[in-house]
Write a protein that holds these residues in place. Structure first.
Motif, PDB file in Angstrom:
ATOM      1  N   UNK B  65       0.755  -0.968  -0.133  1.00 54.55           N
ATOM      2  CA  UNK B  65       0.179   0.763   0.055  1.00 54.55           C
ATOM      3  C   UNK B  65       0.629   1.104   0.382  1.00 54.55           C
ATOM      4  N   UNK B  66       0.735   1.743  -0.798  1.00 50.25           N
ATOM      5  CA  UNK B  66       1.271   3.302  -1.085  1.00 50.25           C
ATOM      6  C   UNK B  66       3.146   3.132  -1.451  1.00 50.25           C
ATOM      7  N   UNK B  73       1.326   3.788  -4.863  1.00 51.26           N
ATOM      8  CA  UNK B  73      -0.155   3.226  -5.851  1.00 51.26           C
ATOM      9  C   UNK B  73      -1.007   2.751  -4.584  1.00 51.26           C
ATOM     10  N   UNK B  74      -2.117   2.253  -4.788  1.00 51.69           N
ATOM     11  CA  UNK B  74      -3.152   2.022  -4.232  1.00 51.69           C
ATOM     12  C   UNK B  74      -3.516   0.893  -4.644  1.00 51.69           C
ATOM     13  N   UNK B  78      -7.029  -0.166  -6.374  1.00 53.86           N
ATOM     14  CA  UNK B  78      -7.890  -0.274  -7.625  1.00 53.86           C
ATOM     15  C   UNK B  78      -8.274  -1.678  -7.772  1.00 53.86           C
ATOM     16  N   UNK B  80     -10.037  -3.410  -6.048  1.00 49.50           N
ATOM     17  CA  UNK B  80     -11.424  -3.116  -5.213  1.00 49.50           C
ATOM     18  C   UNK B  80     -12.313  -2.249  -6.353  1.00 49.50           C
ATOM     19  N   UNK B  81     -11.703  -1.594  -6.512  1.00 53.00           N
ATOM     20  CA  UNK B  81     -12.495  -0.778  -7.969  1.00 53.00           C
ATOM     21  C   UNK B  81     -13.025  -1.968  -9.901  1.00 53.00           C
ATOM     22  N   UNK B  83     -13.186  -4.790 -10.362  1.00 54.04           N
ATOM     23  CA  UNK B  83     -13.784  -5.861  -9.479  1.00 54.04           C
ATOM     24  C   UNK B  83     -14.452  -5.747  -9.037  1.00 54.04           C
ATOM     25  N   UNK B  84     -15.440  -4.295  -8.400  1.00 52.70           N
ATOM     26  CA  UNK B  84     -16.214  -4.695  -7.550  1.00 52.70           C
ATOM     27  C   UNK B  84     -16.919  -5.352  -6.514  1.00 52.70           C
ATOM     28  N   UNK B  85     -15.305  -5.465  -6.054  1.00 51.16           N
ATOM     29  CA  UNK B  85     -15.100  -6.287  -4.489  1.00 51.16           C
ATOM     30  C   UNK B  85     -15.064  -5.438  -3.105  1.00 51.16           C
ATOM     31  N   UNK B  86     -15.174  -5.903  -2.017  1.00 46.24           N
ATOM     32  CA  UNK B  86     -14.640  -5.045  -0.451  1.00 46.24           C
ATOM     33  C   UNK B  86     -13.173  -5.987  -0.191  1.00 46.24           C
ATOM     34  N   UNK B  87     -12.512  -4.905   0.070  1.00 44.55           N
ATOM     35  CA  UNK B  87     -11.791  -4.601   0.406  1.00 44.55           C
ATOM     36  C   UNK B  87     -10.673  -5.169   1.585  1.00 44.55           C
ATOM     37  N   UNK B  88     -10.484  -5.993   2.046  1.00 39.95           N
ATOM     38  CA  UNK B  88     -10.249  -6.025   3.636  1.00 39.95           C
ATOM     39  C   UNK B  88      -8.085  -6.215   3.587  1.00 39.95           C
ATOM     40  N   UNK B 105     -14.295  -9.538  -1.505  1.00 40.00           N
ATOM     41  CA  UNK B 105     -14.853 -10.007  -0.983  1.00 40.00           C
ATOM     42  C   UNK B 105     -16.513  -9.550  -1.439  1.00 40.00           C
ATOM     43  N   UNK B 106     -16.560 -10.680  -2.279  1.00 45.83           N
ATOM     44  CA  UNK B 106     -18.640 -10.372  -3.316  1.00 45.83           C
ATOM     45  C   UNK B 106     -19.084  -9.709  -2.474  1.00 45.83           C
TER      46      UNK B 106
END
Lengths: 273, 258
Positions: B65-66, B73-74, B78, B80-81, B83-88, B105-106
């Protein structure tokens, strides 16, 4: 928020503020600090008149105080990004976005906002997971999150929140939880988590269906006297703002924001002890 | 804060959300190699691969991460955006940025935790992260992304023990997947330790995973808890030497109730 609603909100600021400064849950204490009323009921200390500004933190709660559509249905996430980036001074500990729904396969608004602000995104579902879309409240915060914790009490009130090291007079690990309440049973579930000492250092900020507000206030007074409950709202909306916290916290103030078509409550908390 | 994990299972049961029926998931494991070095640290090729397989969960390792090396860079944001998935993200400081493991995660996850294991003799502290997901069918599953210690077999075993003690301290009821780079070969001491009591190697007998261009060793695993309850209906080892030194795993896994 439409102009009419916005004006209403502004006009209500005074009454909302006044409501917040009191303790909606009656304080059953006799003021002698022994933690019990003469009839043996547990009590909590009164909120001091003077605010210790060193121990104040804020939470921004973006909401239409309704539940029939996503907050971002007619708004671009860039508006929220601009709001967050425009803040200065003592920044909110967290930004909560009511009804920032989770649509399967699409980038969640929290992911987009977090990406552009460099914050951390979380999503608190307020209903069972659906294959296509799930209602919920998003959270973004600049703090490093040690826990994203959750419980689903009886009555199916979903409540989740983040634990973050909030900078007060000292750094305090503080939980910031959110929920949506549509029934008194759900309130009981949430309140039992706090009174059961399963949670002891945090606050809940969410929304409550306006029609159950009086019943919840009565229930809180009768059965949960060790919690501090605050509710405030705009008459035209279906929901009111809801804040619940243990004795160690006080809700000191609300501010209603309506700027740039981005309705938002800023909730001021003080960590009392 | 006192955790509410211990009451979680009880509440899930009250709400009718605990595992009462078969759990089916498509999981993907991706060690992206030093923040995505082979792909010039860009997210798009990884996102394209994820979209191709359309998993429910992706467990990633070696995620920056950065950082200085990825130019601030994140990568996860990126992906997550895209693929439309939510990140942890479970990370530790790494220079001016962060480094660690991630989960995409979907579906929404309602709880997430991380630990950072300090294993004596290792060159770096190692984060492990896990999330709880309430699936649309009402079942609940926990998924952890791991990247185990590698300096010695003993260290890898200690790391597994450390993860086990945290994972199961307050919850032994929820079915769980442990996915990622175990830095241990099939049949080695750490894998024997992991599978002796708690974990089931769901992909046992499947292909090697490293090096990606001509794999000779199996270091990447999908393991399931409780042991003996999991199976796979499809288990693919994906070789993409243009993206990583590790092969990726795509597995359709099933947990059957008693």
């Amino acid at each position: 928020m439409r102009l009419k609603e916005y004006m209403t909100a502004i006009l209500l600021v005074g009454s909302i503020t006044a409501g917040c400064q009191g303790n909606v849950t009656p304080d059953n204490g006799d003021g002698n600090g022994n933690g019990e009323t003469p009839d043996g009921q547990p009590s909590i200390p009164d909120i001091p008149e003077e605010t210790d500004e060193r121990n104040v933190f804020t939470v921004d709660f973006f909401t239409d105080l309704r539940d029939d559509r996503s907050y971002f249905a007619d708004r671009d996430h860039d508006m929220a990004v601009n709001h967050i980036k425009s803040q200065s001074g003592n920044l909110p500990a967290a930004y909560l976005f009511d009804r920032s729904d989770f649509v399967t396969g699409q980038p969640n608004p929290m992911v987009l906002i977090a990406y552009e602000t460099g914050y951390h995104p979380f999503f608190v579902q307020t209903e069972k997971t659906s294959e296509t879309a799930t209602k919920g409240t998003g959270i973004v915060t600049a703090y490093s999150v040690s826990d994203f914790d959750s419980a689903i009490p009886a009555g199916m009130a979903f409540m989740s929140g983040i634990t973050i090291p909030v900078q007060l007079s000292t750094i305090q690990n503080t939980g910031i939880y959110t929920t949506t309440l549509d029934s008194t049973e759900q309130f009981e579930g949430i309140a039992s988590l706090w009174t059961g000492k399963r949670l002891n250092d945090g606050v809940t900020v969410g929304k409550i269906e306006s029609g159950i507000k009086d019943d919840v206030a009565d229930m809180a007074a009768a059965r949960y006297p060790t919690l501090r409950l605050f509710m405030a709202g705009i008459e035209e909306t279906d929901y009111d703002l809801f804040v619940l916290c243990p004795a160690a916290f006080a809700c000191r103030n609300f501010e209603v924001w309506g700027n740039e078509g981005l309705p938002c409550y800023r909730v001021y908390f003080e960590k009392l002890f | 804060m006192k955790r509410i994990t211990s009451i979680l299972a009880a509440f899930l049961l009250m709400a009718g959300m605990a595992a009462a029926q078969e759990i089916s998931l498509r999981v993907m494991s991706m060690n992206i190699r030093m923040g995505g070095e082979y792909a010039d640290y860009k997210s798009a090729p990884f996102s394209e691969l994820i979209r191709e397989f359309d998993p429910d969960i992706v467990c990633c390792q070696e995620v920056d991460y950065k950082s200085a090396r990825n130019g601030g860079y994140d990568w996860l944001g990126n992906v997550a955006m895209e693929t439309g998935m939510f990140p942890y993200y479970a990370s530790r400081p790494y220079g001016s940025g962060e480094f660690g493991v991630a989960i995409l995660s979907r579906y929404p996850f309602f709880k997430a935790e991380k630990i950072i294991s300090e294993i004596e003799g290792e060159n770096e502290d190692r984060p492990t992260g896990w999330i709880y997901i309430n699936l649309p069918d009402g079942n609940t599953v926990r998924v952890a992304s791991v990247h185990l210690a590698l300096q010695s077999s003993q260290n890898t075993t200690r790391h597994i023990a450390d993860i086990n003690s945290s994972l199961f301290a307050e919850d032994e009821a929820t079915p769980c997947l442990l996915v990622g780079d175990f830095n241990a070969d099939e049949g080695s001491g750490p894998i024997d330790y992991a599978t002796m009591k708690r974990w089931q190697d769901i992909g046992k007998g499947t292909g090697k995973t490293i090096p990606a261009d001509k794999p000779t060793r199996r270091l990447d695993y999908v393991m399931g808890y409780p042991k003996g309850k999991w199976s796979s209906t499809d288990y693919k080892v994906i070789s993409r030497p243009d993206l990583s030194d590790h092969c990726f795993i795509v597995a359709d896994v099933v947990c059957s109730p008693d």
